[in-house]
Motif scaffolding. Structure first.
Motif, PDB file in Angstrom:
ATOM      1  N   TRP A 227       0.733 -11.237  -0.306  1.00 25.38           N
ATOM      2  CA  TRP A 227      -0.490 -10.468  -0.550  1.00 25.38           C
ATOM      3  C   TRP A 227      -0.208  -8.973  -0.450  1.00 25.38           C
ATOM      4  O   TRP A 227      -0.689  -8.175  -1.275  1.00 25.38           O
ATOM      5  CB  TRP A 227      -1.548 -10.872   0.463  1.00 25.38           C
ATOM      6  N   LEU A 228       0.593  -8.564   0.563  1.00 24.89           N
ATOM      7  CA  LEU A 228       0.904  -7.154   0.743  1.00 24.89           C
ATOM      8  C   LEU A 228       1.728  -6.615  -0.433  1.00 24.89           C
ATOM      9  O   LEU A 228       1.460  -5.519  -0.946  1.00 24.89           O
ATOM     10  CB  LEU A 228       1.660  -6.954   2.059  1.00 24.89           C
ATOM     11  N   LEU A 229       2.722  -7.397  -0.878  1.00 25.81           N
ATOM     12  CA  LEU A 229       3.547  -6.963  -2.001  1.00 25.81           C
ATOM     13  C   LEU A 229       2.737  -6.898  -3.292  1.00 25.81           C
ATOM     14  O   LEU A 229       2.988  -6.052  -4.149  1.00 25.81           O
ATOM     15  CB  LEU A 229       4.738  -7.915  -2.166  1.00 25.81           C
ATOM     16  N   ALA A 230       1.761  -7.803  -3.435  1.00 26.18           N
ATOM     17  CA  ALA A 230       0.882  -7.748  -4.604  1.00 26.18           C
ATOM     18  C   ALA A 230      -0.045  -6.538  -4.530  1.00 26.18           C
ATOM     19  O   ALA A 230      -0.364  -5.919  -5.550  1.00 26.18           O
ATOM     20  CB  ALA A 230       0.074  -9.034  -4.717  1.00 26.18           C
ATOM     21  N   LYS A 231      -0.458  -6.180  -3.324  1.00 26.76           N
ATOM     22  CA  LYS A 231      -1.370  -5.061  -3.146  1.00 26.76           C
ATOM     23  C   LYS A 231      -0.708  -3.732  -3.494  1.00 26.76           C
ATOM     24  O   LYS A 231      -1.353  -2.830  -4.038  1.00 26.76           O
ATOM     25  CB  LYS A 231      -1.883  -5.029  -1.701  1.00 26.76           C
ATOM     26  N   ILE A 232       0.595  -3.622  -3.189  1.00 24.98           N
ATOM     27  CA  ILE A 232       1.288  -2.362  -3.497  1.00 24.98           C
ATOM     28  C   ILE A 232       1.901  -2.376  -4.889  1.00 24.98           C
ATOM     29  O   ILE A 232       2.542  -1.407  -5.293  1.00 24.98           O
ATOM     30  CB  ILE A 232       2.378  -2.075  -2.445  1.00 24.98           C
ATOM     31  N   GLY A 233       1.715  -3.488  -5.625  1.00 22.90           N
ATOM     32  CA  GLY A 233       2.096  -3.506  -7.023  1.00 22.90           C
ATOM     33  C   GLY A 233       3.429  -4.132  -7.358  1.00 22.90           C
ATOM     34  O   GLY A 233       3.835  -4.139  -8.516  1.00 22.90           O
ATOM     35  N   ILE A 234       4.141  -4.680  -6.353  1.00 22.11           N
ATOM     36  CA  ILE A 234       5.437  -5.305  -6.644  1.00 22.11           C
ATOM     37  C   ILE A 234       5.227  -6.627  -7.382  1.00 22.11           C
ATOM     38  O   ILE A 234       5.938  -6.940  -8.332  1.00 22.11           O
ATOM     39  CB  ILE A 234       6.226  -5.507  -5.344  1.00 22.11           C
ATOM     40  N   PHE A 235       4.257  -7.416  -6.925  1.00 21.28           N
ATOM     41  CA  PHE A 235       3.874  -8.639  -7.628  1.00 21.28           C
ATOM     42  C   PHE A 235       2.646  -8.351  -8.479  1.00 21.28           C
ATOM     43  O   PHE A 235       1.722  -7.657  -8.038  1.00 21.28           O
ATOM     44  CB  PHE A 235       3.577  -9.774  -6.650  1.00 21.28           C
ATOM     45  N   LYS A 236       2.640  -8.880  -9.687  1.00 16.59           N
ATOM     46  CA  LYS A 236       1.524  -8.646 -10.598  1.00 16.59           C
ATOM     47  C   LYS A 236       0.333  -9.542 -10.295  1.00 16.59           C
ATOM     48  O   LYS A 236      -0.804  -9.152 -10.477  1.00 16.59           O
ATOM     49  CB  LYS A 236       1.991  -8.873 -12.052  1.00 16.59           C
ATOM     50  N   GLU A 237       0.616 -10.773  -9.845  1.00 18.36           N
ATOM     51  CA  GLU A 237      -0.460 -11.730  -9.589  1.00 18.36           C
ATOM     52  C   GLU A 237      -0.872 -11.676  -8.135  1.00 18.36           C
ATOM     53  O   GLU A 237      -0.060 -11.820  -7.236  1.00 18.36           O
ATOM     54  CB  GLU A 237      -0.001 -13.149  -9.948  1.00 18.36           C
TER      55      GLU A 237
END
Length: 248
Positions: free
Chosen positions: A209-219
């Motif tokens: 969730w954190l990596l998605a929030k900072i934009g590393i993961f797209k989904e």
């Protein structure tokens, strides 16, 4: 019952773009998988962290009158070093690695005994759906830790494999080049699985969730965003019905 089990397993709908799995089965599976780090903790305390030198009984101890750099007296004794055999722990780790990879994909999930057992034992509970992708990321972390432990227990085999692939002496085959703290990752695996099994808390999912929030993961993780899965399924079903009516 068995037909439904083998058709759906722990998935809500395998044809969905975003695959969801049953949280109750995932939590129970973590409890089953917890046996692996428990076993490895026992191996850790009885081998890696245990004394490896044993003084033979009824032997003469001679003082050399020499000192170490820490000002400790050096003695001559007859002793032997215990050699440990890690074939069984390695097989247990390989099985844990198989379970980690098996749960990541829809087709390979049917090969996992723990998924079948967890799904069967939670069949009478109302499913609580969560997306597969964050769990896949968490299991990838677990697989990485298991691979590191496997290399630690089998450094010579891994070194020969790497040297054969690159046609050179990349890694030594007569010493353990892995850091001494690698076996302590067993406690990390134990803690992560215990949190999942007892409290249903997935640290890997929170990291996703954190990596998605900072934009590393797209989904994004829909579970962490508190999405109502039942309402979402009802909306998707309603859209599908409206689309079928418009096409007819």
């Amino acid at each position: 019952m068995f037909k439904y089990h083998f058709h759906h397993l722990w998935f809500r709908d395998k044809s969905e773009d975003i695959v969801f799995i049953n949280r109750h089965a995932v939590q129970l599976r973590a409890g089953l998988m917890l046996l692996i780090p428990v076993y490895m903790v026992i191996i850790l305390f009885t081998t890696v962290l245990a004394p490896t030198w044993t003084v033979l009984p009824n032997t003469l101890v001679e003082e050399t009158f020499d000192m170490t750099q820490e000002w400790r007296t050096i003695y001559n004794v007859q002793a032997f070093r215990t050699v440990f055999e890690y074939s069984i722990p390695s097989m247990v780790l390989f099985y844990g690695l198989f379970e980690m990879f098996a749960g990541m994909f829809v087709r390979t999930a049917y090969l996992s005994p723990t998924i079948h057992i967890a799904t069967f034992l939670t069949r009478n509970r109302r499913p609580q759906w969560e997306p597969l992708k964050p769990k896949r990321f968490a299991w990838m972390i677990g697989a990485t830790l298991i691979i590191l432990c496997l290399i630690f227990f089998n450094p010579d085999s891994f070194a020969r494999f790497v040297n054969a692939v690159f046609s050179g002496e990349i890694l030594p085959t007569d010493t353990n080049y892995m850091p001494d703290y690698i076996p302590l990752f067993v406690f990390v695996c134990f803690s992560l699985m215990w949190l999942e099994a007892v409290f249903g808390f997935c640290l890997g999912c929170k990291m996703h969730w954190l990596l998605a929030k900072i934009g590393i993961f797209k989904e994004h993780c829909y579970d962490c965003m508190n999405v109502d899965f039942e309402q979402r399924a009802w909306i998707e079903e309603r859209k599908a019905q409206e689309k079928a009516l418009s096409e007819s």
